[in-house]
Design a protein around this motif. Sequence first.
Motif, PDB file in Angstrom:
ATOM      1  N   LEU A  27     112.949  10.967 105.483  1.00  0.00           N
ATOM      2  CA  LEU A  27     112.417   9.701 105.969  1.00  0.00           C
ATOM      3  C   LEU A  27     112.822   8.516 105.087  1.00  0.00           C
ATOM      4  N   LEU A  28     112.719   8.745 103.776  1.00  0.00           N
ATOM      5  CA  LEU A  28     112.966   7.627 102.854  1.00  0.00           C
ATOM      6  C   LEU A  28     114.408   7.604 102.344  1.00  0.00           C
ATOM      7  N   GLU A  29     115.176   8.573 102.765  1.00  0.00           N
ATOM      8  CA  GLU A  29     116.608   8.625 102.493  1.00  0.00           C
ATOM      9  C   GLU A  29     116.974   8.618 101.010  1.00  0.00           C
ATOM     10  N   ILE A  30     116.206   9.384 100.250  1.00  0.00           N
ATOM     11  CA  ILE A  30     116.589   9.596  98.852  1.00  0.00           C
ATOM     12  C   ILE A  30     117.711  10.634  98.887  1.00  0.00           C
ATOM     13  N   ASN A  31     118.650  10.545  97.946  1.00  0.00           N
ATOM     14  CA  ASN A  31     119.757  11.492  97.920  1.00  0.00           C
ATOM     15  C   ASN A  31     119.242  12.901  97.672  1.00  0.00           C
ATOM     16  N   SER A  32     119.610  13.798  98.557  1.00  0.00           N
ATOM     17  CA  SER A  32     119.078  15.158  98.504  1.00  0.00           C
ATOM     18  C   SER A  32     119.448  15.875  97.201  1.00  0.00           C
ATOM     19  N   GLY A  33     120.682  15.712  96.760  1.00  0.00           N
ATOM     20  CA  GLY A  33     121.133  16.387  95.528  1.00  0.00           C
ATOM     21  C   GLY A  33     120.332  15.946  94.321  1.00  0.00           C
ATOM     22  N   ILE A  34     120.149  14.620  94.204  1.00  0.00           N
ATOM     23  CA  ILE A  34     119.394  14.092  93.053  1.00  0.00           C
ATOM     24  C   ILE A  34     117.938  14.553  93.129  1.00  0.00           C
ATOM     25  N   TYR A  35     117.412  14.476  94.335  1.00  0.00           N
ATOM     26  CA  TYR A  35     116.006  14.861  94.552  1.00  0.00           C
ATOM     27  C   TYR A  35     115.750  16.276  94.011  1.00  0.00           C
ATOM     28  N   VAL A  36     116.597  17.212  94.441  1.00  0.00           N
ATOM     29  CA  VAL A  36     116.396  18.625  94.056  1.00  0.00           C
ATOM     30  C   VAL A  36     116.748  18.843  92.589  1.00  0.00           C
ATOM     31  N   ALA A  37     117.849  18.228  92.142  1.00  0.00           N
ATOM     32  CA  ALA A  37     118.289  18.447  90.756  1.00  0.00           C
ATOM     33  C   ALA A  37     117.234  17.972  89.767  1.00  0.00           C
ATOM     34  N   LYS A  38     116.679  16.790  90.006  1.00  0.00           N
ATOM     35  CA  LYS A  38     115.650  16.243  89.091  1.00  0.00           C
ATOM     36  C   LYS A  38     114.406  17.141  89.086  1.00  0.00           C
ATOM     37  N   MET A  39     114.113  17.646  90.258  1.00  0.00           N
ATOM     38  CA  MET A  39     112.932  18.518  90.384  1.00  0.00           C
ATOM     39  C   MET A  39     113.126  19.778  89.532  1.00  0.00           C
ATOM     40  N   ILE A  40     114.313  20.377  89.671  1.00  0.00           N
ATOM     41  CA  ILE A  40     114.590  21.608  88.923  1.00  0.00           C
ATOM     42  C   ILE A  40     114.640  21.315  87.425  1.00  0.00           C
ATOM     43  N   GLU A  41     115.148  20.152  87.088  1.00  0.00           N
ATOM     44  CA  GLU A  41     115.286  19.802  85.674  1.00  0.00           C
ATOM     45  C   GLU A  41     113.918  19.604  85.010  1.00  0.00           C
ATOM     46  N   ILE A  42     113.021  18.969  85.701  1.00  0.00           N
ATOM     47  CA  ILE A  42     111.764  18.563  85.051  1.00  0.00           C
ATOM     48  C   ILE A  42     110.650  19.606  85.184  1.00  0.00           C
ATOM     49  N   VAL A  43     110.578  20.237  86.330  1.00  0.00           N
ATOM     50  CA  VAL A  43     109.470  21.190  86.525  1.00  0.00           C
ATOM     51  C   VAL A  43     109.774  22.504  85.799  1.00  0.00           C
ATOM     52  N   GLU A  44     108.828  22.933  84.965  1.00  0.00           N
ATOM     53  CA  GLU A  44     108.994  24.188  84.221  1.00  0.00           C
ATOM     54  C   GLU A  44     108.224  25.295  84.945  1.00  0.00           C
ATOM     55  N   LEU A  45     108.601  26.513  84.609  1.00  0.00           N
ATOM     56  CA  LEU A  45     107.889  27.644  85.200  1.00  0.00           C
ATOM     57  C   LEU A  45     106.414  27.642  84.760  1.00  0.00           C
ATOM     58  N   ASP A  46     106.189  27.183  83.523  1.00  0.00           N
ATOM     59  CA  ASP A  46     104.821  27.109  82.997  1.00  0.00           C
ATOM     60  C   ASP A  46     103.921  26.218  83.851  1.00  0.00           C
ATOM     61  N   ASP A  47     104.509  25.162  84.410  1.00  0.00           N
ATOM     62  CA  ASP A  47     103.701  24.274  85.257  1.00  0.00           C
ATOM     63  C   ASP A  47     103.113  25.066  86.425  1.00  0.00           C
ATOM     64  N   ILE A  48     103.979  25.912  86.995  1.00  0.00           N
ATOM     65  CA  ILE A  48     103.518  26.712  88.138  1.00  0.00           C
ATOM     66  C   ILE A  48     102.500  27.748  87.678  1.00  0.00           C
ATOM     67  N   PHE A  49     102.821  28.459  86.589  1.00  0.00           N
ATOM     68  CA  PHE A  49     101.922  29.516  86.117  1.00  0.00           C
ATOM     69  C   PHE A  49     100.546  28.974  85.752  1.00  0.00           C
ATOM     70  N   ASN A  50     100.557  27.863  84.984  1.00  0.00           N
ATOM     71  CA  ASN A  50      99.264  27.302  84.577  1.00  0.00           C
ATOM     72  C   ASN A  50      98.442  26.884  85.799  1.00  0.00           C
ATOM     73  N   GLY A  51      99.128  26.346  86.799  1.00  0.00           N
ATOM     74  CA  GLY A  51      98.442  25.981  88.042  1.00  0.00           C
ATOM     75  C   GLY A  51      97.811  27.207  88.700  1.00  0.00           C
ATOM     76  N   LEU A  52      98.546  28.314  88.632  1.00  0.00           N
ATOM     77  CA  LEU A  52      98.023  29.537  89.262  1.00  0.00           C
ATOM     78  C   LEU A  52      96.828  30.092  88.485  1.00  0.00           C
ATOM     79  N   ILE A  53      96.903  29.992  87.152  1.00  0.00           N
ATOM     80  CA  ILE A  53      95.758  30.460  86.342  1.00  0.00           C
ATOM     81  C   ILE A  53      94.529  29.617  86.683  1.00  0.00           C
ATOM     82  N   LYS A  54      94.767  28.310  86.794  1.00  0.00           N
ATOM     83  CA  LYS A  54      93.643  27.435  87.165  1.00  0.00           C
ATOM     84  C   LYS A  54      93.058  27.863  88.520  1.00  0.00           C
ATOM     85  N   SER A  55      93.945  28.146  89.457  1.00  0.00           N
ATOM     86  CA  SER A  55      93.446  28.471  90.793  1.00  0.00           C
ATOM     87  C   SER A  55      92.659  29.783  90.784  1.00  0.00           C
ATOM     88  N   ALA A  56      93.058  30.737  89.923  1.00  0.00           N
ATOM     89  CA  ALA A  56      92.286  31.981  89.823  1.00  0.00           C
ATOM     90  C   ALA A  56      90.890  31.675  89.292  1.00  0.00           C
TER      91      ALA A  56
END
Lengths: 256, 253
Positions: free
Chosen positions: A176-205
């Motif tokens: 919708l907002l026409e952000i470049n798909s490559g940059i969008y995904v690359a930045k996401m992979i670069e910044i988000v760590e696996l720990d972010d996901i794990f800690n979120g899951l521990i919180k949810s438990a």
Amino acid sequence: MIKFIETVGRGLIRFVEEFGLVMFLFLAALVWMLRPPLRLRAVFKQMEFVGVDSLLVVILMGTFTGGVLAFQAYHGFRLFGAEGLVGSTVALGMTRELGPVLTSLMVTGRAGSAMAAELGTMRVTEQIDALYTMACNPIKYLVVPRIIAGVLMLPVLTIIADFVGIIGGYLVGVGLLEINSGIYVAKMIEIVELDDIFNGLIKSACFGLILSLVGCYKGFYTSGGAEGVGKATTQAVVVASVSIFISDYFLTAAMF
Amino acid sequence: MIRLVDVHKSFNGQKVLDGLDLEIETGKITVIIGRSGGGKSVLLKHIIGLIRPDRGEVLVDGVDITRLNDRRLNDIRKNFGMLFQDAALFDSMTVGENVAFPLNEHTRLKRRQIDEIVRQKLVQVGLRDVAHKMPSELSGGMRKRVGLARAMALDPKVILFDEPTTGLDPITADAIDRLIVDTQKHTKATCVAISHDIESTFKIADAVAMIYHGKIIVSGTPDAVKASEVPALQQFIQRKAEGPIMNHHVLDM
């Protein structure tokens, strides 16, 4: 003045009493959880109720939250030309915070309230007493499967919410907002760590434990007929939601 | 034999049982009468260990069940069956699953054997072809019958009845009365019922006891109790509003 102190004191005593009872129920559930046999059928039934049956609302909630997050982030980041960070903002926001918290709140409204209503009805119609008279412990039979289901299914639902949230963010950001798909995904992979996901899951438990424990507690100690069941259900949702917010702060402070 | 010795119980400072003594004969139907809220239910719940007394003993075959831990209390409870006032059927299960519940929990019988016992117990209480129904599809009288079938599933030595005829029409109430008598004859179980239904009480009881102000004030055979001149008892069985029993002392349990 004395009245004020009395009111505060009474409230404090009630809080300590209730907290003690919740802890008692939790410890009793832990003890019964370790005593075989584990009622797998009852556990699966609850897992289905808490998990599978909540799937649709969680997917809807996750997708639109991811989308709205992308929208909001885009308008902010555009001011200083950082639109490429929208993907990572959505992913971080979903995995660390919104995934676990919003999923838990949805499940509290759906399943936590139902736990309180179901157990409360069983209490006021003497079905819990009937279990005792048949030499069955209701904590093992009713509370343990619900707590196991809460603790196991919330991380599963959260990871689904995270996933669809990121997809929702991508659809809005890139589609919708026409952000470049490559940059969008690359930045996401670069910044988000696996720990972010794990800690979120521990919180949810932890949130899963809170919502099932509070739901069971409010139902298990219901009194006062249909009105009591209604009150227990409302209180279960309010107390569990507030407890989730408060514990979220402390868990986040400890983790990140 | 079941014996309650000097049992005291209060709730929120209000005395419900006040030094109650009662002996229940084995293999007989004992009916405990008294006002609504007079402590009958509390008394019945003491017998099966659902409530522990503040003071006193509840002896079942000489064992004081008030001092037992959960595991030993459960061993004793397996000899008990209880029919609750509204039957307390599990509404998430079918009638058949309800009756099978104690068998699934406490025996290692095969599915087919359990199904057969369930069928027999349901026939014993006068029900056929209801095993697949949900409790919500049944009438009050039928629910009580299913409750009784479930209470009898493990062939208990003692069956407790919490106001078995309350809330039923006279014809159904009479049928339940007969069912209790037939069940007792058939199983030779010790039956304890609480009731405020005078007609039903004297129809089924081998022994009657009256609870008043937290104590048993009269007990004995139905004839002996009828002949007793205790004013509170006479007021109760003659259904008079005036007398020593006033319209206070109401505590719903």
